[in-house]
Write a protein that holds these residues in place. Structure first.
Motif, PDB file in Angstrom:
ATOM      1  N   UNK A   1     109.428 -55.952 -87.880  1.00 48.12           N
ATOM      2  CA  UNK A   1     108.174 -56.694 -87.778  1.00 48.12           C
ATOM      3  C   UNK A   1     108.100 -57.796 -88.829  1.00 48.12           C
ATOM      4  N   UNK A   2     108.602 -57.521 -90.019  1.00 49.36           N
ATOM      5  CA  UNK A   2     108.572 -58.526 -91.086  1.00 49.36           C
ATOM      6  C   UNK A   2     109.461 -59.722 -90.757  1.00 49.36           C
ATOM      7  N   UNK A   3     110.636 -59.435 -90.199  1.00 53.49           N
ATOM      8  CA  UNK A   3     111.556 -60.526 -89.842  1.00 53.49           C
ATOM      9  C   UNK A   3     110.948 -61.416 -88.771  1.00 53.49           C
ATOM     10  N   UNK A   4     110.380 -60.788 -87.725  1.00 58.52           N
ATOM     11  CA  UNK A   4     109.766 -61.569 -86.656  1.00 58.52           C
ATOM     12  C   UNK A   4     108.577 -62.359 -87.179  1.00 58.52           C
ATOM     13  N   UNK A   5     107.780 -61.743 -88.035  1.00 56.97           N
ATOM     14  CA  UNK A   5     106.601 -62.430 -88.583  1.00 56.97           C
ATOM     15  C   UNK A   5     106.988 -63.646 -89.416  1.00 56.97           C
ATOM     16  N   UNK A   6     108.143 -63.565 -90.066  1.00 57.46           N
ATOM     17  CA  UNK A   6     108.579 -64.692 -90.888  1.00 57.46           C
ATOM     18  C   UNK A   6     108.896 -65.925 -90.053  1.00 57.46           C
ATOM     19  N   UNK A   7     109.226 -65.715 -88.763  1.00 55.56           N
ATOM     20  CA  UNK A   7     109.526 -66.849 -87.882  1.00 55.56           C
ATOM     21  C   UNK A   7     108.325 -67.263 -87.037  1.00 55.56           C
ATOM     22  N   UNK A   8     107.473 -66.313 -86.683  1.00 56.26           N
ATOM     23  CA  UNK A   8     106.351 -66.609 -85.792  1.00 56.26           C
ATOM     24  C   UNK A   8     105.032 -66.792 -86.521  1.00 56.26           C
ATOM     25  N   UNK A   9     104.995 -66.470 -87.797  1.00 54.15           N
ATOM     26  CA  UNK A   9     103.761 -66.605 -88.544  1.00 54.15           C
ATOM     27  C   UNK A   9     102.936 -65.348 -88.614  1.00 54.15           C
ATOM     28  N   UNK A  10     103.325 -64.324 -87.846  1.00 54.78           N
ATOM     29  CA  UNK A  10     102.640 -63.038 -87.903  1.00 54.78           C
ATOM     30  C   UNK A  10     101.240 -63.114 -87.326  1.00 54.78           C
ATOM     31  N   UNK A  11     100.451 -62.122 -87.654  1.00 58.49           N
ATOM     32  CA  UNK A  11      99.092 -62.047 -87.150  1.00 58.49           C
ATOM     33  C   UNK A  11      99.012 -61.276 -85.849  1.00 58.49           C
ATOM     34  N   UNK A  12      97.811 -60.828 -85.480  1.00 59.05           N
ATOM     35  CA  UNK A  12      97.623 -60.070 -84.247  1.00 59.05           C
ATOM     36  C   UNK A  12      97.984 -60.901 -83.022  1.00 59.05           C
ATOM     37  N   UNK A  13      98.426 -60.206 -81.961  1.00 60.90           N
ATOM     38  CA  UNK A  13      98.822 -60.902 -80.741  1.00 60.90           C
ATOM     39  C   UNK A  13      97.617 -61.389 -79.947  1.00 60.90           C
ATOM     40  N   UNK A  14      96.526 -60.611 -79.959  1.00 58.59           N
ATOM     41  CA  UNK A  14      95.336 -60.993 -79.210  1.00 58.59           C
ATOM     42  C   UNK A  14      94.516 -62.014 -79.989  1.00 58.59           C
ATOM     43  N   UNK A  15      93.744 -62.796 -79.249  1.00 61.54           N
ATOM     44  CA  UNK A  15      92.855 -63.771 -79.870  1.00 61.54           C
ATOM     45  C   UNK A  15      91.868 -63.082 -80.804  1.00 61.54           C
ATOM     46  N   UNK A  16      91.553 -63.724 -81.903  1.00 60.42           N
ATOM     47  CA  UNK A  16      90.669 -63.115 -82.885  1.00 60.42           C
ATOM     48  C   UNK A  16      89.215 -63.543 -82.744  1.00 60.42           C
ATOM     49  N   UNK A  17      88.935 -64.461 -81.815  1.00 60.88           N
ATOM     50  CA  UNK A  17      87.536 -64.855 -81.577  1.00 60.88           C
ATOM     51  C   UNK A  17      86.963 -64.127 -80.368  1.00 60.88           C
ATOM     52  N   UNK A  18      87.565 -62.987 -80.035  1.00 60.50           N
ATOM     53  CA  UNK A  18      87.138 -62.206 -78.878  1.00 60.50           C
ATOM     54  C   UNK A  18      86.443 -60.942 -79.357  1.00 60.50           C
ATOM     55  N   UNK A  19      85.331 -60.612 -78.701  1.00 62.70           N
ATOM     56  CA  UNK A  19      84.539 -59.444 -79.081  1.00 62.70           C
ATOM     57  C   UNK A  19      85.032 -58.216 -78.332  1.00 62.70           C
ATOM     58  N   UNK A  20      85.520 -57.209 -79.078  1.00 61.78           N
ATOM     59  CA  UNK A  20      85.984 -55.973 -78.471  1.00 61.78           C
ATOM     60  C   UNK A  20      85.015 -54.812 -78.719  1.00 61.78           C
ATOM     61  N   UNK A  21      83.785 -55.102 -79.062  1.00 61.65           N
ATOM     62  CA  UNK A  21      82.841 -54.048 -79.417  1.00 61.65           C
ATOM     63  C   UNK A  21      82.447 -53.198 -78.219  1.00 61.65           C
ATOM     64  N   UNK A  22      82.175 -51.949 -78.508  1.00 60.92           N
ATOM     65  CA  UNK A  22      81.675 -51.006 -77.506  1.00 60.92           C
ATOM     66  C   UNK A  22      80.166 -50.933 -77.676  1.00 60.92           C
ATOM     67  N   UNK A  23      79.445 -51.536 -76.771  1.00 67.33           N
ATOM     68  CA  UNK A  23      78.012 -51.736 -76.946  1.00 67.33           C
ATOM     69  C   UNK A  23      77.147 -50.667 -76.262  1.00 67.33           C
ATOM     70  N   UNK A  24      77.597 -50.119 -75.178  1.00 67.06           N
ATOM     71  CA  UNK A  24      76.736 -49.316 -74.328  1.00 67.06           C
ATOM     72  C   UNK A  24      76.489 -47.899 -74.769  1.00 67.06           C
ATOM     73  N   UNK A  25      77.137 -47.448 -75.818  1.00 64.73           N
ATOM     74  CA  UNK A  25      76.944 -46.086 -76.264  1.00 64.73           C
ATOM     75  C   UNK A  25      77.561 -45.073 -75.317  1.00 64.73           C
ATOM     76  N   UNK A  26      77.114 -43.825 -75.436  1.00 67.40           N
ATOM     77  CA  UNK A  26      77.728 -42.756 -74.652  1.00 67.40           C
ATOM     78  C   UNK A  26      77.509 -42.909 -73.157  1.00 67.40           C
ATOM     79  N   UNK A  27      76.398 -43.560 -72.770  1.00 68.66           N
ATOM     80  CA  UNK A  27      76.147 -43.745 -71.344  1.00 68.66           C
ATOM     81  C   UNK A  27      77.223 -44.616 -70.688  1.00 68.66           C
ATOM     82  N   UNK A  28      77.742 -45.563 -71.455  1.00 66.62           N
ATOM     83  CA  UNK A  28      78.742 -46.463 -70.875  1.00 66.62           C
ATOM     84  C   UNK A  28      80.107 -45.804 -70.741  1.00 66.62           C
ATOM     85  N   UNK A  29      80.291 -44.636 -71.354  1.00 68.95           N
ATOM     86  CA  UNK A  29      81.566 -43.949 -71.211  1.00 68.95           C
ATOM     87  C   UNK A  29      81.862 -43.630 -69.749  1.00 68.95           C
ATOM     88  N   UNK A  30      80.794 -43.499 -68.943  1.00 72.69           N
ATOM     89  CA  UNK A  30      81.002 -43.277 -67.507  1.00 72.69           C
ATOM     90  C   UNK A  30      81.718 -44.466 -66.878  1.00 72.69           C
TER      91      UNK A  30
END
Length: 445
Positions: free
Chosen positions: A176-205
């Motif tokens: 991972x370190x070698x690849x990051x040194x060439x690609x700049x590293x960082x998460x693969x997914x966009x970082x301006x995206x909201x991944x929050x779980x908002x609906x609580x237990x009801x939304x688990x359905x």
């Protein structure tokens, strides 16, 4: 030796075949560490000769015959591996023989001399494969932790020790370190995206329902793959050379790309991030989600994916991937599973948002996207634990809040695609389904 050391040692034995008159060893010869040292007979007859000064003229070429061995289970040459001693006798085959040999280095590394004292220095072939698998996933997805879990979940080396785990950790971290040194590293997914779980237990359905849907799609995916394999086999029976079969997958991919979208070719995480970024805003009603138009637009058009366009992209990817893999034009299993799952999850999330009318009980489409991607990966590739960890790492930890929805979706998708549906449609028992699921994961490496 303990039973574990014996099992370990068996991996290093090599078969040796002799013809009548062949010399297995000569008295006085030194044995190098990498040369066959210890022999175990399987069948045949051998004579043992010892030459001393007093019988130079009286005995034959090899000296005086002192013993004979016949049948299996006899040990020869143990002094060479135990004490580095030169050969104490000459051994000649008096019939065709089959033996099994092991060299001194392997014998000692397996604990053969000191009842396991050397075992801490041993690294089994399975552990080497596990280290390579960990490094591959870590480098390919910039996810070293997921790589370590993947190696343990899929390869599962026998008789591993702490040194093996340390090696796996180092392999994943360094790759991972070698690849990051060439690609700049960082998460693969966009970082301006909201991944929050908002609906609580009801939304688990909702997430449970998404897992069920992913399970059905994953099973359908396996049926499409079987159809593709049958089709390619039929083409091969028509006399098409094996080295030309990958062109079948290439032609199918080109046709699908021209008729549907070039996105099925998948250019890395850019395709996944496009699904994330162009499906998160839900402004229209249900009628607006029935348009295919975004599927045919270029990436710089700025259109938002609809439910129908996402499902079309998912089906196109499944079809193209199945024929590529069947024809030998294989580009991996993780990326197609993540992409098809992301499309399905995004479509499900958009539909849930529309039906909820913008209510706060529904999380963002991005959350459904990452749950769908991880659930499809687990169902298609047999790596449920890796899928949870990989989802968190790909999002840079921002999807950690959605861990519970991830687990629910992955568990249901895995059970339905691997146990429930094979039993209903193919009559496969639960035990056979689990064996098939484990083999599915092992085929990845």
């Amino acid at each position: 030796m303990s039973s574990g050391e014996i099992d370990m040692l068996e991996k290093f034995f090599r078969k040796v075949e002799l013809r009548m008159g062949d010399v297995l060893m000569n008295q006085g010869d030194d044995v190098r560490d990498d040369e066959p040292g210890l022999y175990v007979t399987q069948g045949g007859e051998l004579d043992v000769f010892v030459k001393v000064d007093t019988d130079k003229d009286e005995a034959g070429q090899y000296g005086k015959k002192v013993a004979s061995y016949s049948g299996g289970g006899k040990l020869l040459g143990e002094l060479a591996v135990l004490f580095r001693a030169p050969r104490a006798a000459s051994v000649v085959a008096t019939s065709d023989c089959v033996l099994w040999s092991v060299d001194r280095s392997s014998f000692r590394a397996a604990g053969g001399r000191s009842q396991g004292a050397m075992k801490s220095l041993y690294m089994s072939p399975d552990s080497v494969v596990a280290s390579g698998a960990a490094a591959g996933v870590a480098a390919g997805f910039n996810a070293p932790i997921a790589g370590i879990f993947f190696a343990s979940e899929v390869v599962r080396p026998k008789d591993e020790n702490r040194l093996d785990l340390t090696t796996r950790l180092l392999a994943a971290a360094l790759s991972a370190a070698v690849v990051s040194s060439f690609t700049g590293g960082g998460p693969a997914f966009l970082q301006n995206v909201d991944f929050n779980w908002r609906g609580g237990n009801l939304e688990l359905a909702n997430f449970a329902l998404l897992g069920i849907v992913v399970g059905f799609v994953s099973y359908a995916n396996s049926r499409v793959a079987a159809f593709a394999q049958s089709s390619v086999a039929s083409i091969k029976e028509q006399g098409v050379p094996q080295n030309l079969l990958p062109f079948v997958g290439a032609i199918v991919t080109v046709i699908v790309s021209l008729c549907c979208s070039g996105r099925v070719q998948f250019d890395g995480f850019g395709a996944l991030n496009e699904v994330l970024s162009k499906s998160k805003d839900v402004a229209g009603g249900l009628a607006g989600e029935l348009s295919f138009q975004p599927l045919f637009e270029s990436r710089d058009a700025g259109l938002t994916f609809t439910v129908v366009s996402l499902l079309g992209l998912m089906l196109s990817k499944i079809f193209a991937t199945a024929f590529c893999q069947a024809s030998g034009l294989v580009g991996g299993a993780f990326a197609p599973a993540l992409f098809t799952g992301a499309c399905l999850g995004a479509a499900f999330g958009r539909l849930a948002a529309v039906l909820a009318g913008g209510a706060a009980l529904v999380s963002t489409t991005s959350t459904y996207t990452v749950v769908g991607a991880s659930s499809m990966l687990a169902a298609n590739c047999g790596v449920p634990v890796t899928s949870v960890v990989l989802a968190v790492e790909l999002a840079g930890g921002s999807s950690y809040e959605a861990t519970l929805p991830l687990i629910i979706g992955i568990a249901l998708a895995t059970y339905i695609s691997s146990v429930l549906l094979p039993g209903l449609f193919e009559g496969v028992s639960r035990e056979d389904s689990l064996k098939r699921y484990e083999q599915q994961a092992e085929d990845l490496v």
